[in-house]
Write a protein that holds these residues in place. Sequence first.
Motif, PDB file in Angstrom:
ATOM      1  N   ASP A 143       5.168  -0.592   2.315  1.00 35.31           N
ATOM      2  CA  ASP A 143       5.032   0.563   1.525  1.00 35.31           C
ATOM      3  C   ASP A 143       5.433   0.152   0.129  1.00 35.31           C
ATOM      4  OD1 ASP A 143       6.027   3.207   0.253  1.00 35.31           O
ATOM      5  OD2 ASP A 143       4.517   3.717   1.607  1.00 35.31           O
ATOM      6  N   THR A 151       0.946  -1.104   0.144  1.00 32.79           N
ATOM      7  CA  THR A 151      -0.204  -0.021  -0.010  1.00 32.79           C
ATOM      8  C   THR A 151       0.848   1.113   0.201  1.00 32.79           C
ATOM      9  OG1 THR A 151      -1.892   1.105   1.213  1.00 32.79           O
ATOM     10  CG2 THR A 151      -0.055  -0.057   2.467  1.00 32.79           C
ATOM     11  N   CYS A 201      -6.857   1.678  -0.786  1.00 33.03           N
ATOM     12  CA  CYS A 201      -5.740   1.225  -0.086  1.00 33.03           C
ATOM     13  C   CYS A 201      -6.197   1.194   1.395  1.00 33.03           C
ATOM     14  CB  CYS A 201      -4.468   1.946  -0.023  1.00 33.03           C
ATOM     15  SG  CYS A 201      -3.426   1.508  -1.612  1.00 33.03           S
ATOM     16  N   CYS A 248      -3.949   6.464  -3.493  1.00 35.60           N
ATOM     17  CA  CYS A 248      -4.141   4.959  -3.769  1.00 35.60           C
ATOM     18  C   CYS A 248      -5.509   4.714  -3.583  1.00 35.60           C
ATOM     19  CB  CYS A 248      -3.145   3.933  -2.750  1.00 35.60           C
ATOM     20  SG  CYS A 248      -3.333   2.431  -2.935  1.00 35.60           S
ATOM     21  N   ILE A 258      -0.886  -1.165  -6.647  1.00 37.03           N
ATOM     22  CA  ILE A 258      -1.557  -1.280  -5.555  1.00 37.03           C
ATOM     23  C   ILE A 258      -3.041  -0.618  -5.518  1.00 37.03           C
ATOM     24  CG2 ILE A 258       0.610  -0.996  -4.167  1.00 37.03           C
ATOM     25  CD1 ILE A 258       0.237   2.002  -3.725  1.00 37.03           C
ATOM     26  N   PRO A 259      -3.822  -1.076  -4.416  1.00 34.70           N
ATOM     27  CA  PRO A 259      -3.504  -2.151  -3.406  1.00 34.70           C
ATOM     28  C   PRO A 259      -3.203  -3.588  -3.979  1.00 34.70           C
ATOM     29  CG  PRO A 259      -5.571  -1.644  -3.439  1.00 34.70           C
ATOM     30  CD  PRO A 259      -5.090  -0.912  -4.437  1.00 34.70           C
ATOM     31  N   THR A 302      -8.791  -1.699   1.570  1.00 34.29           N
ATOM     32  CA  THR A 302      -8.319  -2.945   1.541  1.00 34.29           C
ATOM     33  C   THR A 302      -7.524  -3.365   2.733  1.00 34.29           C
ATOM     34  OG1 THR A 302      -8.128  -2.718  -0.860  1.00 34.29           O
ATOM     35  CG2 THR A 302      -6.880  -4.195  -0.107  1.00 34.29           C
ATOM     36  N   ARG A 303      -6.777  -2.367   3.286  1.00 36.11           N
ATOM     37  CA  ARG A 303      -6.018  -2.576   4.599  1.00 36.11           C
ATOM     38  C   ARG A 303      -6.876  -2.997   5.769  1.00 36.11           C
ATOM     39  NH1 ARG A 303      -1.168   1.008   7.372  1.00 36.11           N
ATOM     40  NH2 ARG A 303      -1.188   0.018   9.495  1.00 36.11           N
TER      41      ARG A 303
END
Length: 216
Positions: A60, A29, A37, A34, A76-77, A40-41
């Motif tokens: 990262d 990420t 991101c 992004c 990314i992600p 998704t995290r």
Amino acid sequence: MSLMDTDTQNQVRELLSTVSTPVTLHLFTQEFECGYCKETRQIAEEVSALSDLVTLEIHDLQADSELAASLNIDKIPAIAVFEGDKDFGIRFYGIPSGYEFTSFLEAILLVGAGSVELEKETLAFLEALDEPLHLQVFVTPTCPYCPRAVSLAHMLAYASPKITADMVEVTEFPHLGNRYHVMGVPRTVIGEEVYVEGAVPERMLLDKLKAAAQRS
């Protein structure tokens, strides 16, 4: 605020109880610019919290560029699903939400429980495969047929070191959608030239794999 309600958490926890070997989720990420991101995290964090055998490692893309390059991660992600420190080439690019949340859980179960259900002819083809094949399964979170295509591709990657398989959420990576002429999902691209539309049966995908292998 949690993305999963209590019932969903309990269902996921029960599913993950079948995981028998450690699974490591490598999430790539970055803090800025992004799309999805952060979400998704959060998904990866909430899922990993439901099993002692599922670990999340966050990287990262720029600061950990050497690791990203070694795993061929260039967008990314991204989530790479490992068994401990073993890489099977199973990737998620874009948020694994909606129907793709199922694909994400199935990938964890695949790697963590090691149960592959592939036909003998498919396994024989994989055993004899000389050159690597890269599969990209283009999806959207609202596509109910996409998880079948993603899960089959990930099973192939799990069963063979010559296969790598990506879920690609096409609306997050429109340049890839354009490059591979994605007009509908799921669309599985094998290498650069061979493709198959829809969640096709295993034997039909095998025919396409054979065609791609002959081109390589």
